[in-house]
Scaffold this motif. Structure first.
Motif, short mmCIF file in Angstrom:
data_model
loop_
_atom_site.label_atom_id
_atom_site.label_comp_id
_atom_site.label_asym_id
_atom_site.label_seq_id
_atom_site.Cartn_x
_atom_site.Cartn_y
_atom_site.Cartn_z
N LEU A 209 27.62 53.60 65.13
CA LEU A 209 28.25 53.44 63.82
C LEU A 209 28.07 54.70 63.00
O LEU A 209 27.02 55.33 63.03
CB LEU A 209 27.61 52.27 63.07
N GLY A 210 29.09 55.01 62.23
CA GLY A 210 28.98 56.12 61.30
C GLY A 210 29.52 57.40 61.88
O GLY A 210 29.46 57.63 63.08
N SER A 211 30.08 58.19 61.00
CA SER A 211 30.63 59.46 61.43
C SER A 211 30.47 60.44 60.27
O SER A 211 31.05 60.22 59.22
CB SER A 211 32.10 59.31 61.79
N PRO A 212 29.67 61.46 60.40
CA PRO A 212 28.85 61.79 61.58
C PRO A 212 27.81 60.73 61.87
O PRO A 212 27.41 60.00 60.99
CB PRO A 212 28.20 63.12 61.20
N ALA A 213 27.38 60.69 63.13
CA ALA A 213 26.48 59.63 63.56
C ALA A 213 25.09 59.80 62.97
O ALA A 213 24.74 60.85 62.43
CB ALA A 213 26.39 59.64 65.09
N MET A 214 24.30 58.72 63.07
CA MET A 214 22.93 58.75 62.55
C MET A 214 22.12 59.83 63.27
O MET A 214 22.27 60.04 64.47
CB MET A 214 22.28 57.37 62.76
#
Lengths: 385, 268
Positions: A275-280
């Motif tokens: 999840l998320g962009s950029p990633a964690m």
């Protein structure tokens, strides 16, 4: 972590921008009581040696907008097709509205589907495409089936609802991509089945059409009050559309929850990175105090850094959180923000900050991440601690 | 340039060699009886005497009718079987798909002469000599090619279309009738033409199974009449023209469809 792509829009676009329906909406009365709860028990499916699904238990609540998300090949489409009855599980049961439909044909499960390529019958007009299922129902069951006039009325109403009122006599090849998608939606919704399955329905649209189409799907879900199950590989789409998100990987469940839950408390490293962009950012814990007992990994989202500074002092806080240092390797400008990808002795990490802050490649960067934004994971098992 | 001209010259020679006999038959069939062996390329004085002779003094019209019935019947039967087989394979994906296609392929490669004797014995036992049944039914053995062609076309229809109709509640026969067949129409036209021409030109089988002049097809009938004290050579030539014309007409109007049928199916 270095696979930084252009950040997409924030988590829930469109929810406040939902266009009002163009006309008074007769289809709202479609489903009186919300139904369409789906239960899967010990469902297994594999193709040769590839595991496509191994799900001990998965419940999709009636009336939810559930999104199945995962990388390609994770089994999300297979899962959707098993719910539709287009694939048969090797083991396990599928219940829809309390009825065991494991061996029932697709036509007798109370499901409708929107295919990725929309699968419109090319030789039929929009009106016939949308009315096809109802016409067949009427043929099979002359007593309870709808009259031709009633079918025509429902097809007309549904096409009006989706803004296709003036396209009834067109053939699919005379429509734009967005119009085809809406015909596919109309064809599935007009039958008023408790479950609507959507297989990557937005991936065949132009980028500019996707955001309005997402809003339209959310609005439709609110209005027809059935259960929507949507498959996508796009995590941003999953978070923005779903009231519930099911993250899948290699045929297994990684996490099930509301978009907020899986965003705030990813259950494991896979979900955290997906999840998320950029990633964690995921980095080994460097504090001396922790190095003794167990190997742990620490994660934080690039947007969660509260302060970014080149060299000067970082603001003092009661709970200081953690300071990360690194050298800027790549700096991206993404309109309202900048993303810097940094390197230090432990690996790479990214940080997002306002575009007004200048940053140059090779610069030393220090960021402060508050303690509540840090996620801890077991390095061996990947499970959240 | 030189290569291209040589190539064109070669093609021209082949075309002339192929068309000349046909041309000569056409010209001669239009000469009056006493001019039959004239070497003039222009049939003058022209006469339709041979055509009247062929059509009205011998059972040529009956033979034509027989041929049409055989060709149409065999085409319809072959297509019906081929549609059923191809659809079953694509829709139900049975485990023996490979075996069926192999069998269909093998049927294409078995020379028809090898089948003649068993077919003849079977048809005779059934009492099918000199009957339409005898002319038509055994031709089903040639449905390997239509099966292969139609399966290729069917496989090219997106699977999601068939699945959409299943979720829409269509029964297998309804999916076939309402979704698959309308989409297959161009392929069906092409394959029918192909089968029709093949059957129309059938010679050996009608000769054996229907040796009676008014029960046989025109291909076998011409041979039959030529052997007997029947029509003059002029009338036979006229009859040959009448036999050829339908095939020529179909080729003239549908050659593009036929080539497409092979090109688009991926079978060459």
């Amino acid at each position: 972590m270095t696979n930084a792509v252009r950040p997409s829009e924030p988590a829930a676009p469109g929810r406040t921008l939902i266009p009002a329906p163009a006309r008074a909406n007769p289809a709202t009365t479609a489903v009186a009581a919300v139904s369409g709860g789906i239960k899967l028990r010990s469902v297994r499916k594999s193709y040769g040696s590839t595991l496509a699904a191994d799900l001990p238990a998965l419940d999709i609540p009636a009336g939810s907008f559930t999104v199945l998300v995962g990388p390609s090949g994770c089994g999300k489409s297979t899962l959707l097709r098993m719910i539709a009855g287009l694939e048969t599980p090797e083991a396990g049961q599928i219940h829809i509205d309390g009825r065991d439909v494991t061996t029932a044909g697709p036509g007798e499960r109370g499901v409708a589907i929107v295919f990725q390529d929309f699968a419109l019958y090319p030789h039929m007009t929009v009106a016939r495409n949308v009315g096809f299922g109802l016409t067949l129902e009427a043929k099979h069951d002359r007593r309870n089936g709808l009259s031709r006039a009633e079918i025509q009325r429902r097809v007309g109403d549904m096409c009006d609802l989706l803004g296709l009122g003036d396209k009834l006599a067109r053939k699919p090849r005379e429509l734009s991509g967005g119009e085809r998608q809406r015909v596919a939606l109309a064809r599935a919704l007009v039958r008023r089945k408790p479950v609507l399955l959507l297989d990557e329905p937005l991936s065949n649209l132009d980028a500019g059409r996707r955001a309005p189409a997402r809003a339209e799907l959310i609005r439709l879900h609110r209005e027809v009050a059935g259960t929507f199950v949507l498959v996508t590989h796009d995590q941003a789409e999953a978070l923005s559309l779903g009231t519930r998100v099911v993250v899948l990987n290699a045929g297994r469940l990684e996490q099930v929850g509301t978009p907020e839950e899986i965003w705030r408390r990813p259950a494991n490293l896979f979900v955290a990175r997906f999840l998320g962009s950029p990633a964690m950012n995921i980095l080994p814990v460097s504090r001396e105090a922790d190095s003794g007992d167990q190997r742990r990994l620490q994660g934080w989202r690039p947007a969660d850094a509260v302060a970014v500074d080149a060299a000067g002092p970082l603001p003092a806080r009661d709970d200081p959180g953690q300071v990360f240092e690194g050298v800027v390797d790549v700096a991206e400008f993404v309109g309202d923000r900048r993303v810097a990808h940094c390197v230090n002795d432990h690996g790479t990490w990214s940080v997002e900050f306002p575009a007004a802050t200048p940053v140059t490649v090779g610069q030393r960067l220090r960021v402060l991440v508050p303690a509540e934004s840090l996620h801890q994971f077991d390095a061996q098992t990947g499970v959240r601690l | 340039m030189a290569v291209a001209s040589a190539w064109h010259a070669g093609v021209l020679i082949v075309i002339v060699a192929l068309l000349f006999p046909l041309f000569w038959v056409a010209v001669t069939s239009l000469r009056p009886a006493n001019e039959l062996y004239s070497t003039s390329p222009i049939p003058w004085p022209m006469s339709t005497e041979n055509y009247r002779d062929a059509l009205f003094r011998f059972p040529l019209r009956m033979m034509l009718l027989n041929t049409v019935i055989m060709a149409v019947g065999a085409t319809v039967l072959q297509l019906a079987v081929a549609i059923g087989a191809a659809y079953a394979v694509v829709r139900f994906r049975p485990r023996w798909t490979g075996a069926l296609l192999l069998l269909a392929g093998a049927a294409v490669f078995i020379p028809p002469q090898a089948l003649i004797i068993p077919q003849f014995l079977a048809a005779t036992h059934l009492g099918w000599r000199n009957s339409y049944l005898g002319l038509i039914v055994p031709q089903l053995a040639a449905c390997g090619l239509p099966i292969l062609l139609l399966r290729e076309y069917l496989a090219a229809i997106p699977a999601s279309l068939i699945e959409a109709s299943i979720v829409d509640g269509a029964r297998p026969a309804q999916t076939l009738r309402l979704v698959v067949l309308p989409l297959l129409r161009p392929a069906l036209a092409a394959v029918s033409i192909l089968v029709f021409i093949n059957t129309w030109n059938e010679y050996l089988w009608p000769t054996l199974i229907a040796p009676q002049a008014n029960r046989t097809t025109i291909q076998a009938g011409l041979q039959l009449l030529g052997n007997q004290e029947g029509p003059t050579s002029g009338a036979l030539l006229a009859a040959a023209m009448i036999t050829t014309l339908p095939v020529l007409a179909i080729y003239a109007f549908a050659s593009r469809r036929i080539t497409n049928a092979f090109l688009q199916s991926g079978i060459k």
